[in-house]
Design a protein around this motif. Structure first.
Motif, mmCIF file in Angstrom:
data_model
loop_
_atom_site.group_PDB
_atom_site.id
_atom_site.type_symbol
_atom_site.label_atom_id
_atom_site.label_comp_id
_atom_site.label_asym_id
_atom_site.label_seq_id
_atom_site.Cartn_x
_atom_site.Cartn_y
_atom_site.Cartn_z
ATOM 1 N N PRO A 10 -56.597 -30.088 56.358
ATOM 2 C CA PRO A 10 -57.362 -30.810 55.349
ATOM 3 C C PRO A 10 -56.410 -31.460 54.365
ATOM 4 N N PRO A 11 -56.849 -32.457 53.639
ATOM 5 C CA PRO A 11 -55.974 -33.077 52.656
ATOM 6 C C PRO A 11 -55.656 -32.102 51.538
ATOM 7 N N GLU A 12 -54.438 -32.224 51.006
ATOM 8 C CA GLU A 12 -54.118 -31.401 49.840
ATOM 9 C C GLU A 12 -54.986 -31.862 48.696
ATOM 10 N N ASN A 13 -55.557 -30.908 47.969
ATOM 11 C CA ASN A 13 -56.522 -31.274 46.939
ATOM 12 C C ASN A 13 -56.344 -30.390 45.716
ATOM 13 N N PRO A 14 -55.187 -30.470 45.068
ATOM 14 C CA PRO A 14 -54.999 -29.653 43.874
ATOM 15 C C PRO A 14 -56.008 -30.063 42.810
ATOM 16 N N LEU A 15 -56.587 -29.073 42.157
ATOM 17 C CA LEU A 15 -57.632 -29.353 41.180
ATOM 18 C C LEU A 15 -57.038 -29.632 39.822
ATOM 19 N N GLU A 108 -56.781 -22.098 49.834
ATOM 20 C CA GLU A 108 -55.510 -22.103 49.099
ATOM 21 C C GLU A 108 -55.442 -23.255 48.108
ATOM 22 N N ALA A 109 -55.962 -24.411 48.513
ATOM 23 C CA ALA A 109 -55.901 -25.593 47.657
ATOM 24 C C ALA A 109 -56.858 -25.508 46.480
ATOM 25 N N LEU A 111 -58.810 -22.579 45.455
ATOM 26 C CA LEU A 111 -58.864 -21.297 44.739
ATOM 27 C C LEU A 111 -57.582 -20.497 45.028
ATOM 28 N N PRO A 112 -56.433 -21.022 44.657
ATOM 29 C CA PRO A 112 -55.173 -20.365 45.016
ATOM 30 C C PRO A 112 -55.059 -18.941 44.489
ATOM 31 N N ALA A 113 -55.649 -18.674 43.340
ATOM 32 C CA ALA A 113 -55.553 -17.329 42.759
ATOM 33 C C ALA A 113 -56.364 -16.307 43.544
ATOM 34 N N ARG A 114 -57.281 -16.779 44.407
ATOM 35 C CA ARG A 114 -58.134 -15.875 45.158
ATOM 36 C C ARG A 114 -57.813 -15.875 46.652
ATOM 37 N N ALA A 115 -56.825 -16.657 47.063
ATOM 38 C CA ALA A 115 -56.537 -16.814 48.481
ATOM 39 C C ALA A 115 -56.178 -15.496 49.154
ATOM 40 N N ALA A 116 -55.534 -14.592 48.419
ATOM 41 C CA ALA A 116 -55.149 -13.296 48.995
ATOM 42 C C ALA A 116 -56.365 -12.413 49.268
ATOM 43 N N ASN A 117 -57.505 -12.773 48.697
ATOM 44 C CA ASN A 117 -58.735 -11.997 48.885
ATOM 45 C C ASN A 117 -59.613 -12.569 49.991
ATOM 46 N N PHE A 118 -59.025 -13.455 50.779
ATOM 47 C CA PHE A 118 -59.777 -14.124 51.846
ATOM 48 C C PHE A 118 -59.148 -13.816 53.201
#
Length: 301
Positions: A10-15, A108-109, A111-118
């Motif tokens: 997917p495209p990088e999509n930093p918020l 990851e793009a 919700l990076p802070a929650r990626a480890a919970n996925f």
């Protein structure tokens, strides 16, 4: 097996600060275009494009901060992201190769802070009998319409730690799952779901929150697991065999409908009388407990 993302990405999509992590209509279409994804009827794919609907589903599902949620058919991640914002952990089960490969990068793009919970399981949900990480406490999913009931029953059977379930399904299927004895739409899904849980309709969902918009309405179904199955000496398989036989010929009396299951109409009548059920009754009038009583009196074969 657990999948890791591979091409296409997917495209990088930093918020930007304050931007909603959930996916909106333009985000969904951008992701789909980048991945070359076209929703298919074969897999019953209709992606949720409305963040408010996602939040409503999560509220209705009563997702809690300590929940371990399993999601079936996450698609592009609309509901996944909302679940990750609320729950302790989310495991998504996705059969589609492209969608499975892309979803971790989307998480990851956005919700990076929650990626480890996925965690992602790249598999057919009907073949999944174990999940990585902690045992699930809740099932929340926009189930593919064409396999909704089999997937739901499979998950309830194989993951007894699931306490609460909220699924979005075709409205007609929602009616069947939540139907009570005596209803015209009461049938096999109603009885089997009730074996595991208390089932009720939990709302309606309009067509315009999906892409592509389906040609049928959708409904939410809530299932709260019973403390245990109905008290019976019969096994689940034995009870479900009676249910399947009773509704295979639903216009017939149980004496006739269960004749094949029992070996003869006379044997079926004897089992019914022993169970305290009228041989002239029809399957749509029986509770799951009554089906269990019939299974207990199955004739020796």
């Amino acid at each position: 097996m657990t999948s890791s993302p591979t091409d296409p990405q997917p495209p990088e999509n930093p918020l930007s600060p304050g931007q909603d992590a959930l996916l909106g209509p333009s985000d969904i279409r951008e992701l789909a275009t980048a991945l070359g994804v076209r929703p298919t009827k074969q897999r019953g794919q209709n992606f949720v494009i409305d963040a408010n609907t996602v939040r409503r589903i999560i509220r209705t599902a009563d997702v809690r901060a300590d929940d371990v949620v399993v999601e079936v058919g996450p698609g592009l991640g609309s509901l996944t992201l909302g679940l990750l914002e609320t729950a302790q952990h989310v495991t998504a089960v996705e059969i589609d190769d492209t969608l499975a490969a892309a979803l971790p990068a989307t998480v990851e793009a956005r919700l990076p802070a929650r990626a480890a919970n996925f965690a992602l399981v790249h598999s057919d949900a009907l073949r999944v009998t174990e999940l990585p990480g902690p045992a699930p406490t809740a099932l929340v999913a926009n189930l593919p319409y064409n396999v909704a009931v089999p997937v739901l029953l499979h998950m309830l059977e194989h993951f007894p730690t699931i306490e609460r379930t909220l699924v979005m399904v075709q409205s007609e299927v929602a009616d069947r799952l939540a139907a009570a004895p005596g209803s015209k739409v009461y049938g096999v899904p109603s009885v089997k779901a009730n074996w595991y849980a208390e089932v009720k309709r939990a709302g309606a969902i309009g067509r315009n929150v999906f892409w592509p918009a389906p040609n049928v309405d959708s409904g939410l179904v809530s299932l709260v697991r019973r403390d245990g199955p109905p008290a019976t000496t019969a096994t689940r398989e034995q009870v479900f065999a009676v249910v399947d036989a009773a509704f295979a010929q639903r216009r017939k009396t149980l004496r006739a409908a269960l004749s094949g299951w029992a070996g003869s109409a006379a044997a079926a009548e004897a089992a019914l009388v022993a169970a305290g059920v009228s041989p002239q009754a029809r399957g749509e009038s029986l509770t799951v407990e009554e089906f269990a009583a019939i299974a207990e009196h199955a004739p020796a074969r």
